[in-house]
Write an enzyme that holds these catalytic residues in place. Structure first.
Site, mmCIF file in Angstrom:
data_model
loop_
_atom_site.group_PDB
_atom_site.id
_atom_site.type_symbol
_atom_site.label_atom_id
_atom_site.label_comp_id
_atom_site.label_asym_id
_atom_site.label_seq_id
_atom_site.Cartn_x
_atom_site.Cartn_y
_atom_site.Cartn_z
ATOM 1 C CG HIS A 1 -6.607 -1.463 0.052
ATOM 2 N ND1 HIS A 1 -5.502 -1.454 -1.431
ATOM 3 C CD2 HIS A 1 -5.157 -1.632 0.392
ATOM 4 C CE1 HIS A 1 -4.552 -0.393 -0.736
ATOM 5 N NE2 HIS A 1 -4.262 -0.096 1.000
ATOM 6 C CB SER B 1 -1.153 -0.077 1.126
ATOM 7 O OG SER B 1 -1.357 1.146 1.054
ATOM 8 C CG ASP C 1 -7.129 -1.419 -4.464
ATOM 9 O OD1 ASP C 1 -8.120 -0.983 -3.253
ATOM 10 O OD2 ASP C 1 -6.261 -1.630 -4.010
#
Length: 411
Positions: free
Chosen positions: A375, A220, A346
């Site tokens: 995600h 991320s 996502d």
């Protein structure tokens, strides 16, 4: 493919006739409940296998990298089977932190100093019992970068280490300033555009083990930071290769998606409160340069970044910060092999913002795009307590680069 479609249509027609017959029988006989359950189960299985379980899209900037991955990281070409009862993006994203286990990993903590007088917390898994690399000086080292508010204790970090422990590698987790329990010594935290702390960590780790193969993986925001670093420095890095997972490619698109009502309710507001909590914990360090009370009233990540992050790192506007933070604009300059795993569903990283065309122009880049996974989700199996598809991609890629990376230069 046409034959499969015809078979599925025929199966659907036969299933429809079967269900109609069973309902009629059920009304005048018995067993309708079991028949309906069986019928719907078959229908769902057909839908899942035809529409949900798919091979990822592999996008590379060169045939050599593509062949290398097919030979040594085959998981990126295999069908990904999301958890059959939880394949939707938000479900995968929300469920993973609660359902996946947290393997026991014994860390050794190290605090290192920065040029501005601050400190960074590193958590080491030395793997001194490694049977493959008994010499610590040449033991492969993998640097891990967690997400926005993450630390070395995140389940995805623990699983990446646990699943790959048998390979004998050493791992070090880069905890961003002020998030892992250490004191904040200067009025500065972190953001995904400023790579100074990451450069400090990479230099430190490499200086300790200059003869060891050195790789990095970011999740991320950690992946965004890693890509921004690689885009700035090009091939002049001690890293041999890198991997990123669930990266937000365009910060504007990410923010817009997360501000949609449902996404704001499920994700945005919660993450904003996590960021505010970290600021409030070190409030005394920021009072001279930041209106902390104003920051604490932010209702979204964008508002937080406008009131805190962009101000702290000297950006004139939030737009200036978001432009600089977006790794898509630096992807063309990445100078080492990088694998980037994203799910096109996502909500943190909208599919339209994934830089497919840019990736095709850089022979060092490979995008692996799954249809589902959310995600940092990528759950698989009936009861996804253990490793995920993401963990398997990480393990195979790291092993491929350490054991066979020399083949890339000769292709």
């Amino acid at each position: 493919m046409q034959r499969l479609a015809m078979d599925l249509r025929m199966l659907s027609r036969e299933l429809s006739h079967y269900l109609e017959h069973q309902v009629r029988v059920g009304f005048f006989g018995s067993g309708v409940g079991f028949s309906l359950i069986l019928g719907f189960s078959v229908a769902y299985a057909c839908y899942y296998l035809s529409s949900i379980a798919k091979k990822p899209q592999l996008v590379t900037g060169g045939e050599s990298f593509s062949r290398f991955l097919q030979d040594h990281c085959p998981v990126v070409t295999e069908t990904y089977y999301p958890t059959v009862w939880c394949w939707e993006s938000r479900g995968q994203t929300l469920l993973r932190p609660f359902i996946t286990s947290k393997p026991l990993v014994q860390y050794r903590n190290e605090l290192i100093k920065t040029a501005d007088g601050g400190q960074i917390s590193l958590d080491w898994f030395d793997n001194d019992n490694s049977k493959h690399y008994m010499d610590a000086s040449t033991r492969p080292t993998v640097l891990l970068l967690p997400g926005l508010t993450g630390t070395s204790k995140e389940s995805y970090i623990l699983h990446m280490i646990h699943l790959s422990e048998e390979l004998g590698y050493r791992y070090v987790v880069f905890n961003n300033r002020g998030v892992a329990g250490e004191n904040l010594l200067t009025p500065r935290t972190y953001c995904c555009s400023n790579t100074e702390d990451l450069e400090t960590v990479i230099h430190h780790v490499h200086s300790l083990y200059p003869s060891a193969p050195f790789l990095a993986a970011g999740v991320s925001m950690g992946g965004m930071l890693l890509l921004n670093y690689l885009g700035k420095i090009g091939p002049k890095t001690p890293l041999k290769a890198a991997a990123t997972f669930s990266v937000g490619w365009n910060t504007f698109a990410c923010s817009e998606s997360l501000e949609k009502p449902l996404n704001w309710l499920l994700f945005n507001y919660y993450l904003t409160t996590c960021l505010q909590s970290s600021v409030n914990k070190h409030r005394h360090m920021f009072v001279k340069q930041i209106d902390v009370d104003h920051v604490m009233k932010a209702k979204s990540i964008r508002e937080f970044d406008k009131r805190f992050t962009s101000v702290m790192f000297g950006y004139r506007t939030i737009d200036d910060y978001y432009t600089d933070a977006s790794p898509n604009r630096r992807l063309k300059s990445v100078g080492i092999p990088v694998l980037c795993l994203n799910s096109v569903d996502d909500v943190f990283s909208p599919s339209h913002a994934i830089p497919i065309e840019t990736a095709k122009q850089n022979p060092n880049v490979a995008l692996v795009l799954t249809s589902y996974g959310g995600h940092i989700g990528f759950l698989e199996g009936i009861w996804p307590r253990q490793s995920t598809y993401m963990d398997r991609v990480f393990k195979q890629f790291v092993q491929a680069m350490i054991e066979h990376g020399h083949e890339l230069s000769s292709m």
